[in-house]
Write an enzyme that holds these catalytic residues in place. Structure first.
Site, PDB file in Angstrom:
ATOM      1  N   ILE A   1     -13.147 -29.075  70.283  1.00 18.92           N
ATOM      2  CA  ILE A   1     -11.703 -29.285  70.295  1.00 18.92           C
ATOM      3  C   ILE A   1     -11.369 -30.779  70.338  1.00 18.92           C
ATOM      4  O   ILE A   1     -10.317 -31.193  69.848  1.00 18.92           O
ATOM      5  CB  ILE A   1     -11.028 -28.517  71.456  1.00 18.92           C
ATOM      6  CG1 ILE A   1      -9.513 -28.432  71.233  1.00 18.92           C
ATOM      7  CG2 ILE A   1     -11.401 -29.100  72.806  1.00 18.92           C
ATOM      8  CD1 ILE A   1      -8.789 -27.496  72.181  1.00 18.92           C
TER       9      ILE A   1
ATOM     10  N   TYR B   1     -15.567 -22.450  69.639  1.00 17.65           N
ATOM     11  CA  TYR B   1     -15.406 -23.865  69.971  1.00 17.65           C
ATOM     12  C   TYR B   1     -15.484 -24.095  71.471  1.00 17.65           C
ATOM     13  O   TYR B   1     -15.284 -23.188  72.267  1.00 17.65           O
ATOM     14  CB  TYR B   1     -14.117 -24.436  69.384  1.00 17.65           C
ATOM     15  CG  TYR B   1     -12.831 -24.051  70.094  1.00 17.65           C
ATOM     16  CD1 TYR B   1     -12.296 -24.859  71.105  1.00 17.65           C
ATOM     17  CD2 TYR B   1     -12.138 -22.905  69.753  1.00 17.65           C
ATOM     18  CE1 TYR B   1     -11.112 -24.521  71.742  1.00 17.65           C
ATOM     19  CE2 TYR B   1     -10.955 -22.560  70.375  1.00 17.65           C
ATOM     20  CZ  TYR B   1     -10.442 -23.372  71.377  1.00 17.65           C
ATOM     21  OH  TYR B   1      -9.273 -23.028  72.007  1.00 17.65           O
ATOM     22  N   CYS B   2     -15.818 -25.340  71.810  1.00 18.91           N
ATOM     23  CA  CYS B   2     -15.824 -25.806  73.198  1.00 18.91           C
ATOM     24  C   CYS B   2     -15.262 -27.224  73.176  1.00 18.91           C
ATOM     25  O   CYS B   2     -14.461 -27.551  72.302  1.00 18.91           O
ATOM     26  CB  CYS B   2     -17.223 -25.718  73.805  1.00 18.91           C
ATOM     27  SG  CYS B   2     -18.449 -26.778  72.993  1.00 18.91           S
ATOM     28  N   HIS B   3     -15.672 -28.071  74.110  1.00 21.75           N
ATOM     29  CA  HIS B   3     -15.143 -29.433  74.147  1.00 21.75           C
ATOM     30  C   HIS B   3     -15.745 -30.305  73.048  1.00 21.75           C
ATOM     31  O   HIS B   3     -15.020 -30.927  72.279  1.00 21.75           O
ATOM     32  CB  HIS B   3     -15.392 -30.046  75.524  1.00 21.75           C
ATOM     33  CG  HIS B   3     -14.627 -31.304  75.775  1.00 21.75           C
ATOM     34  ND1 HIS B   3     -14.875 -32.113  76.855  1.00 21.75           N
ATOM     35  CD2 HIS B   3     -13.616 -31.904  75.101  1.00 21.75           C
ATOM     36  CE1 HIS B   3     -14.039 -33.147  76.827  1.00 21.75           C
ATOM     37  NE2 HIS B   3     -13.275 -33.051  75.769  1.00 21.75           N
TER      38      HIS B   3
END
Length: 116
Positions: free
Chosen positions: A98, A69-71
């Site tokens: 996220i 995951y990232c932003h």
């Protein structure tokens, strides 16, 4: 390698929450920058910024299944491609990152704005 062996699977925020609650996630990888990770992170995630992933892959080399995951989900998709090309069997990309996870699955995870 054929196209199927390089496929990155989508995982919804609600599916990740369910699987985390059941203890079914083997490896959760956060590929955001340090400043982002310091603002909010999913519990028990491993933090390796995308620009360090190739050099630090050995930290993940024995994982069969990784959720990245990232932003918002774009950098994690790039990370997923690196992981698949490096031989990880199963890679999931958290849809919406996220930010979506915070809105859909767990509002206790703080949201933040990009510094772009």
């Amino acid at each position: 390698m054929d196209a199927e062996s390089l496929e990155i699977l989508p995982m919804s925020p609600s599916e990740l929450k369910k699987r985390l609650d059941k203890g079914e996630i083997e490896c959760l990888l956060d590929v955001r920058e340090d400043w982002e990770h310091s603002l909010s992170a999913l519990p028990d995630s491993i933090h390796i910024p995308l620009n360090q992933l190739v050099d630090r892959f050995q930290e993940l080399a024995f994982e069969d299944e990784i959720v990245v995951y990232c932003h918002f989900g774009e950098r994690s998709m790039r990370a997923g491609k690196i992981l698949k090309e490096s031989g990880v069997d199963t890679v999931y990309n958290l849809i919406g990152g996220i930010d979506a996870y915070s809105q859909i699955a767990d509002p206790s995870i703080p949201r933040y704005r990009s510094q772009m």
